[in-house]
Design an enzyme around this catalytic site. Structure first.
Site, PDB file in Angstrom:
ATOM      1  N   ARG A 113       0.865  -1.173   0.000  1.00  0.00           N
ATOM      2  CA  ARG A 113       0.000   0.000   0.000  1.00  0.00           C
ATOM      3  C   ARG A 113       0.909   1.233   0.000  1.00  0.00           C
ATOM      4  NH1 ARG A 113      -3.486  -2.885  -1.214  1.00  0.00           N
ATOM      5  NH2 ARG A 113      -5.544  -3.249  -0.321  1.00  0.00           N
ATOM      6  N   GLU A 136      -4.056   7.661  -4.838  1.00  0.00           N
ATOM      7  CA  GLU A 136      -4.451   6.876  -5.993  1.00  0.00           C
ATOM      8  C   GLU A 136      -5.853   7.289  -6.438  1.00  0.00           C
ATOM      9  OE1 GLU A 136      -4.096   2.676  -5.186  1.00  0.00           O
ATOM     10  OE2 GLU A 136      -2.008   2.847  -4.577  1.00  0.00           O
ATOM     11  N   HIS A 179      -1.632   0.183  -9.542  1.00  0.00           N
ATOM     12  CA  HIS A 179      -2.228  -0.715  -8.541  1.00  0.00           C
ATOM     13  C   HIS A 179      -2.932  -1.889  -9.242  1.00  0.00           C
ATOM     14  CE1 HIS A 179      -4.104  -0.943  -4.255  1.00  0.00           C
ATOM     15  NE2 HIS A 179      -3.829  -2.139  -4.738  1.00  0.00           N
TER      16      HIS A 179
HETATM   17  C1  8YV Z   1      -6.979  -5.076  -5.367  1.00  0.00           C
HETATM   18  C2  8YV Z   1      -5.278  -5.232  -3.637  1.00  0.00           C
HETATM   19  O1  8YV Z   1      -7.078  -5.268  -6.714  1.00  0.00           O
HETATM   20  O2  8YV Z   1      -6.240  -7.229  -2.933  1.00  0.00           O
HETATM   21  C3  8YV Z   1      -5.740  -6.145  -2.567  1.00  0.00           C
HETATM   22  O3  8YV Z   1      -5.587  -5.763  -1.389  1.00  0.00           O
HETATM   23  O4  8YV Z   1      -4.661  -4.244  -3.391  1.00  0.00           O
HETATM   24  C4  8YV Z   1      -5.619  -5.559  -5.020  1.00  0.00           C
HETATM   25  O5  8YV Z   1      -5.605  -6.923  -5.213  1.00  0.00           O
HETATM   26  C5  8YV Z   1      -7.184  -3.595  -5.111  1.00  0.00           C
HETATM   27  O6  8YV Z   1      -7.395  -3.452  -3.763  1.00  0.00           O
HETATM   28  C6  8YV Z   1      -8.356  -3.042  -5.911  1.00  0.00           C
HETATM   29  O7  8YV Z   1      -9.371  -3.982  -6.014  1.00  0.00           O
END
Ligand code: 8YV
Length: 328
Positions: free
Chosen positions: A236, A265, A284
């Site tokens: 993140r 983002e 992302h």
């Molecule tokens: C997601 C991610 O695609 O799963 C997670 O925590 O960061 C990614 O796989 C993102 O959160 C948006 O859907």
């Protein structure tokens, strides 16, 4: 049947599955879903599917019948756990199904950044073959180098496996709590954070965003890294002090960075990270393959239906597992 609203666009077969069990309403994905529209949509629902909508006191107060929030993601930092406990709302997420895909992407970022793929692709396509083959454009090796993984969880283990057995890398890790199974299974070495940062050729950040990991990597940590180090963030954006990262790259404290996540983002077009040739930037998309996003959506749907039915065959986020048992 209980009522469910999905903010997240879902594949048709997943929607068909849900419609067998619940009354499903969905955002038409046309234009921004304003807060007022969202609060209106959730006013009488029992379940909500999202991948990032903040599940906070304000939303929970506007959804008095809400019982389950199912996120199409493994990370759930958009869940206000205390507020969900107070309103007795369960949260589920989608672990396991994306581990390989995210690990593939982290390895791709390591290779792409080390071998300067985006820069060389641009030179080839612009007819500057000779410039692309010049010594000034040489990259660095990945094989046999030292990889330090900050966050040896499920995804971290898959990254370690690929690095060790695919690229003969020496893999160390830093965790708040040691992962003895990974040490046994993969022969990876636990190190204190400072030692890992100072010794690694590649530093990969793969931790969930929590109060402990927010800004985990900042100015002091970048100064400990080798000047030849390549920093990869697949977790993140908020786990890194982004100003310190920019500073470290601009002053040569580290060689390069590969990023899939950012403080803000979508990224602000004026973000200096987007202007640096030694930074590979992705939007992302760690889990963004057709197969994996479908698997995540189906798992999120099954989690929701199971949780609404009081069935424990679902992935409730660990901080709410106690709530799960009392809601049965
Ligand atoms: C997601 C991610 O695609 O799963 C997670 O925590 O960061 C990614 O796989 C993102 O959160 C948006 O859907």
């Amino acid at each position: 049947k209980q009522k469910v609203f999905t903010v997240q666009a879902l594949p048709s077969d997943v929607k068909e599955y849900l419609k067998k069990h619940v009354i499903l309403n969905e955002w038409d994905q046309q234009g921004p879903l304003t807060r007022e529209q969202l609060f209106n949509e959730v006013a009488d629902v029992h379940g909500l599917i999202t991948s990032g909508t903040p599940i906070n006191e304000e939303l929970l107060q506007s959804a008095p019948n809400l019982r389950v929030v199912s996120t199409v993601s493994v990370g759930y930092n958009h869940f206000d756990i205390e507020a969900m406990k107070k309103h007795r709302v369960l949260g589920t997420h989608t672990p396991f199904v994306l581990d390989d895909t995210v690990a593939d992407l982290v390895i791709a970022l390591m290779l792409s950044t080390a071998r300067r793929i985006p820069e060389l692709d641009a030179l080839t396509k612009s007819g500057e073959w000779k410039k692309g083959t010049a010594g000034a454009m040489f990259g660095v090796d990945v094989h046999h180098k030292k990889l330090g993984i900050i966050g040896m969880g499920r995804i971290g283990e898959v990254i370690a496996k690929r690095a060790k057995f695919g690229f003969d890398m020496e893999v160390s890790y830093y965790n708040r709590n040691r992962n003895l199974e990974a040490e046994e299974r993969l022969d990876v070495h636990a190190k204190e954070l400072d030692q890992l940062l100072s010794e690694s050729d590649f530093v990969v950040l793969m931790v969930p965003l929590t109060s402990e990991t927010r800004n985990l990597i900042g100015e002091r940590e970048f100064q400990l890294m080798k000047k030849s180090a390549i920093f990869i963030n697949g977790s993140r954006g908020q786990t890194v002090d982004e100003e310190s990262l920019i500073q470290a790259l601009q002053t040569g404290e580290i060689l390069a960075a590969g990023l899939d996540v950012y403080q803000e983002e979508p990224t602000n077009p004026n973000n200096p990270l987007l202007k640096m040739p030694n930074v590979v930037t992705l939007p992302h998309i760690g889990s963004a393959t057709s197969e994996t996003r479908h698997a995540m959506a189906m798992l999120a749907a099954r989690n929701l239906v199971a949780a609404l039915n009081g069935d424990d065959e679902c992935f409730v986020v660990k901080e709410l597992e106690d709530l799960s048992s009392t809601l049965e």
